[in-house]
Write a protein that holds these residues in place. Structure first.
Motif, PDB file in Angstrom:
ATOM      1  N   ALA A  50       0.830  -1.208   0.000  1.00 13.92           N
ATOM      2  CA  ALA A  50       0.000   0.000   0.000  1.00 13.92           C
ATOM      3  C   ALA A  50       0.862   1.255   0.000  1.00 13.92           C
ATOM      4  O   ALA A  50       0.508   2.265  -0.627  1.00 13.92           O
ATOM      5  CB  ALA A  50      -0.919  -0.009   1.216  1.00 13.92           C
ATOM      6  N   LYS A  51       1.997   1.199   0.684  1.00  8.85           N
ATOM      7  CA  LYS A  51       2.893   2.359   0.724  1.00  8.85           C
ATOM      8  C   LYS A  51       3.474   2.647  -0.659  1.00  8.85           C
ATOM      9  O   LYS A  51       3.615   3.805  -1.061  1.00  8.85           O
ATOM     10  CB  LYS A  51       4.028   2.106   1.714  1.00  8.85           C
ATOM     11  CG  LYS A  51       3.594   1.876   3.148  1.00  8.85           C
ATOM     12  CD  LYS A  51       4.788   1.491   4.015  1.00  8.85           C
ATOM     13  CE  LYS A  51       4.360   1.083   5.419  1.00  8.85           C
ATOM     14  NZ  LYS A  51       5.528   0.615   6.228  1.00  8.85           N
ATOM     15  N   ILE A  52       3.821   1.591  -1.385  1.00  7.77           N
ATOM     16  CA  ILE A  52       4.433   1.753  -2.701  1.00  7.77           C
ATOM     17  C   ILE A  52       3.405   2.200  -3.733  1.00  7.77           C
ATOM     18  O   ILE A  52       3.669   3.063  -4.571  1.00  7.77           O
ATOM     19  CB  ILE A  52       5.096   0.435  -3.141  1.00  7.77           C
ATOM     20  CG1 ILE A  52       6.271   0.098  -2.228  1.00  7.77           C
ATOM     21  CG2 ILE A  52       5.554   0.502  -4.594  1.00  7.77           C
ATOM     22  CD1 ILE A  52       6.889  -1.249  -2.502  1.00  7.77           C
ATOM     23  N   LYS A  53       2.220   1.625  -3.662  1.00  6.10           N
ATOM     24  CA  LYS A  53       1.183   1.903  -4.661  1.00  6.10           C
ATOM     25  C   LYS A  53       0.312   3.101  -4.303  1.00  6.10           C
ATOM     26  O   LYS A  53      -0.542   3.505  -5.104  1.00  6.10           O
ATOM     27  CB  LYS A  53       0.298   0.661  -4.837  1.00  6.10           C
ATOM     28  CG  LYS A  53       1.047  -0.582  -5.304  1.00  6.10           C
ATOM     29  CD  LYS A  53       1.610  -0.396  -6.699  1.00  6.10           C
ATOM     30  CE  LYS A  53       2.313  -1.660  -7.180  1.00  6.10           C
ATOM     31  NZ  LYS A  53       2.841  -1.500  -8.560  1.00  6.10           N
ATOM     32  N   ASN A  54       0.492   3.634  -3.112  1.00  4.67           N
ATOM     33  CA  ASN A  54      -0.295   4.784  -2.659  1.00  4.67           C
ATOM     34  C   ASN A  54      -1.795   4.489  -2.666  1.00  4.67           C
ATOM     35  O   ASN A  54      -2.613   5.282  -3.141  1.00  4.67           O
ATOM     36  CB  ASN A  54      -0.001   6.019  -3.514  1.00  4.67           C
ATOM     37  CG  ASN A  54      -0.453   7.311  -2.838  1.00  4.67           C
ATOM     38  OD1 ASN A  54      -0.517   7.390  -1.609  1.00  4.67           O
ATOM     39  ND2 ASN A  54      -0.786   8.303  -3.637  1.00  4.67           N
ATOM     40  N   VAL A  55      -2.142   3.318  -2.147  1.00  7.38           N
ATOM     41  CA  VAL A  55      -3.529   2.921  -1.967  1.00  7.38           C
ATOM     42  C   VAL A  55      -3.682   2.412  -0.537  1.00  7.38           C
ATOM     43  O   VAL A  55      -2.701   2.283   0.196  1.00  7.38           O
ATOM     44  CB  VAL A  55      -3.958   1.824  -2.974  1.00  7.38           C
ATOM     45  CG1 VAL A  55      -3.825   2.310  -4.410  1.00  7.38           C
ATOM     46  CG2 VAL A  55      -3.122   0.547  -2.769  1.00  7.38           C
ATOM     47  N   SER A  56      -4.897   2.101  -0.135  1.00 10.20           N
ATOM     48  CA  SER A  56      -5.106   1.513   1.184  1.00 10.20           C
ATOM     49  C   SER A  56      -5.047  -0.004   1.094  1.00 10.20           C
ATOM     50  O   SER A  56      -5.258  -0.591   0.020  1.00 10.20           O
ATOM     51  CB  SER A  56      -6.467   1.939   1.738  1.00 10.20           C
ATOM     52  OG  SER A  56      -7.519   1.301   1.033  1.00 10.20           O
ATOM     53  N   ALA A 172       6.084   0.926 -19.001  1.00  7.89           N
ATOM     54  CA  ALA A 172       5.431   2.004 -19.743  1.00  7.89           C
ATOM     55  C   ALA A 172       5.614   3.332 -19.026  1.00  7.89           C
ATOM     56  O   ALA A 172       5.802   3.385 -17.811  1.00  7.89           O
ATOM     57  CB  ALA A 172       3.941   1.698 -19.921  1.00  7.89           C
ATOM     58  N   SER A 173       5.526   4.413 -19.790  1.00  2.74           N
ATOM     59  CA  SER A 173       5.711   5.745 -19.218  1.00  2.74           C
ATOM     60  C   SER A 173       4.419   6.315 -18.633  1.00  2.74           C
ATOM     61  O   SER A 173       4.461   7.268 -17.859  1.00  2.74           O
ATOM     62  CB  SER A 173       6.239   6.696 -20.296  1.00  2.74           C
ATOM     63  OG  SER A 173       5.352   6.739 -21.406  1.00  2.74           O
ATOM     64  N   ALA A 174       3.270   5.762 -19.007  1.00  2.00           N
ATOM     65  CA  ALA A 174       1.990   6.288 -18.525  1.00  2.00           C
ATOM     66  C   ALA A 174       1.778   5.932 -17.058  1.00  2.00           C
ATOM     67  O   ALA A 174       2.214   4.875 -16.594  1.00  2.00           O
ATOM     68  CB  ALA A 174       0.847   5.721 -19.365  1.00  2.00           C
ATOM     69  N   PRO A 175       1.088   6.786 -16.292  1.00  2.00           N
ATOM     70  CA  PRO A 175       0.798   6.455 -14.893  1.00  2.00           C
ATOM     71  C   PRO A 175      -0.172   5.296 -14.795  1.00  2.00           C
ATOM     72  O   PRO A 175      -0.995   5.063 -15.686  1.00  2.00           O
ATOM     73  CB  PRO A 175       0.171   7.751 -14.345  1.00  2.00           C
ATOM     74  CG  PRO A 175      -0.355   8.454 -15.551  1.00  2.00           C
ATOM     75  CD  PRO A 175       0.564   8.114 -16.674  1.00  2.00           C
ATOM     76  N   SER A 176      -0.082   4.562 -13.704  1.00  2.00           N
ATOM     77  CA  SER A 176      -0.988   3.439 -13.480  1.00  2.00           C
ATOM     78  C   SER A 176      -2.402   3.937 -13.232  1.00  2.00           C
ATOM     79  O   SER A 176      -2.625   5.023 -12.681  1.00  2.00           O
ATOM     80  CB  SER A 176      -0.512   2.629 -12.267  1.00  2.00           C
ATOM     81  OG  SER A 176      -1.503   1.706 -11.857  1.00  2.00           O
ATOM     82  N   TRP A 177      -3.364   3.123 -13.597  1.00  2.00           N
ATOM     83  CA  TRP A 177      -4.769   3.447 -13.328  1.00  2.00           C
ATOM     84  C   TRP A 177      -5.102   3.342 -11.849  1.00  2.00           C
ATOM     85  O   TRP A 177      -6.187   3.725 -11.427  1.00  2.00           O
ATOM     86  CB  TRP A 177      -5.684   2.555 -14.168  1.00  2.00           C
ATOM     87  CG  TRP A 177      -5.752   3.026 -15.589  1.00  2.00           C
ATOM     88  CD1 TRP A 177      -4.972   2.622 -16.627  1.00  2.00           C
ATOM     89  CD2 TRP A 177      -6.623   4.027 -16.117  1.00  2.00           C
ATOM     90  NE1 TRP A 177      -5.297   3.306 -17.769  1.00  2.00           N
ATOM     91  CE2 TRP A 177      -6.321   4.169 -17.485  1.00  2.00           C
ATOM     92  CE3 TRP A 177      -7.639   4.817 -15.573  1.00  2.00           C
ATOM     93  CZ2 TRP A 177      -6.992   5.064 -18.320  1.00  2.00           C
ATOM     94  CZ3 TRP A 177      -8.311   5.706 -16.401  1.00  2.00           C
ATOM     95  CH2 TRP A 177      -7.990   5.834 -17.745  1.00  2.00           C
ATOM     96  N   THR A 178      -4.163   2.846 -11.036  1.00  2.00           N
ATOM     97  CA  THR A 178      -4.402   2.860  -9.590  1.00  2.00           C
ATOM     98  C   THR A 178      -4.545   4.288  -9.069  1.00  2.00           C
ATOM     99  O   THR A 178      -5.136   4.508  -8.016  1.00  2.00           O
ATOM    100  CB  THR A 178      -3.253   2.163  -8.831  1.00  2.00           C
ATOM    101  OG1 THR A 178      -2.003   2.774  -9.183  1.00  2.00           O
ATOM    102  CG2 THR A 178      -3.217   0.670  -9.151  1.00  2.00           C
TER     103      THR A 178
END
Length: 264
Positions: A50-56, A172-178
């Motif tokens: 969660a810390k890496i992906k910035n989600v809960s 890929a260079s695009a941001p994740s949909w997360t």
């Protein structure tokens, strides 16, 4: 449906021994902790992830590869012999396998000649009565990102769940949909430890979605779907920052569709 529940699901606190589990108290033929069942909710791994992906942590599902999440999503949403999923060929073959295994029909809307989503394809997806649409971006096997604006239009108009498969997102260079989870309650993102993390042998896949969807997946998964060994190795990789560093300026997609990766 009432899910299977073990004492590890229900107990709050720290217990070294769960007598109801009938574990071998004399120890293990392997590492010391392997005589105990693993955490069925993989809390430690999710907390670090969660810390890496910035989600809960409540937005994360972990499974035996992304394939388990694909199968569970089909079973969660589709009535066998009645409902359908929608795929965009050429794409990852496991979506079709999961549908066939669960007696779920398959709708196909092929990508354009340059492997993209046209206005007509997007309109067809939005008009579909399928319960799931699988959008693989970067696409396997073609290697290209699908247009983000088209995916956003699908998310706003499609009546079922939109599953964006990001197994190759780290290339890929695009941001994740997360980063857009809060906007779209029908969005599910699939990722994996198999590619950029170099941990294909662990068989650890990730799904990110709203806590409600994750709650349903946890309800129908096998009780201990991620082994103690897998959880320990995943924690070690997360602690070490084990993902490969990708040089976006020099990496390119080979003709075969597989990425060339620069290790730094």
């Amino acid at each position: 449906m009432k899910p299977y529940s073990s004492a590890r699901d229900e107990f709050q606190g720290d217990a070294q021994v769960m007598l109801d589990a009938n574990e071998n108290s004399l120890g293990s033929a392997g590492p010391a902790t392997f005589n105990r069942y693993p955490d069925p909710q993989q809390r430690a791994v999710k907390a670090e992830l969660a810390k890496i992906k910035n989600v809960s942590g409540g937005q994360i599902f972990l499974g035996n590869g992304s394939d388990e999440a694909i199968d569970l999503l089909v079973r969660l949403t589709c009535v066998p012999g009645k409902d359908s999923i929608l795929i965009l060929p050429p794409t990852y073959g496991m979506y079709e396998v999961a549908a066939n295994l669960n007696d779920v029909a398959i709708q196909r809307l092929p990508l354009t000649a340059d492997f993209q989503l046209s206005d007509e394809i997007v309109a067809g997806i939005i008009a579909s009565d399928a319960k799931l649409v699988f959008v693989c971006s970067p696409n396997n096997p073609t290697g290209n990102l699908l247009h983000g604006s088209a995916i956003e239009e699908i998310l706003r108009g499609f009546r079922g769940l939109v599953v964006v498969d990001e197994a190759y997102a780290d290339f890929a260079s695009a941001p994740s949909w997360t980063t857009r989870l809060a906007e779209f309650p029908n969005l599910v993102i699939l990722q994996t430890f198999s590619k950029a993390w170099g941990l294909a042998g662990l068989r650890l896949g990730m799904a990110f979605a709203s806590p409600e969807i994750i709650g349903f997946l946890n309800k129908i998964k096998p009780p201990y779907n991620v082994s103690e060994a897998t959880q320990q190795h995943a924690l070690a990789a997360l602690a070490a920052g084990g993902i490969l560093t990708i040089c976006a300026t020099t990496c390119w997609w080979a003709v075969s569709g597989w990425p060339s990766v620069c290790r730094q």
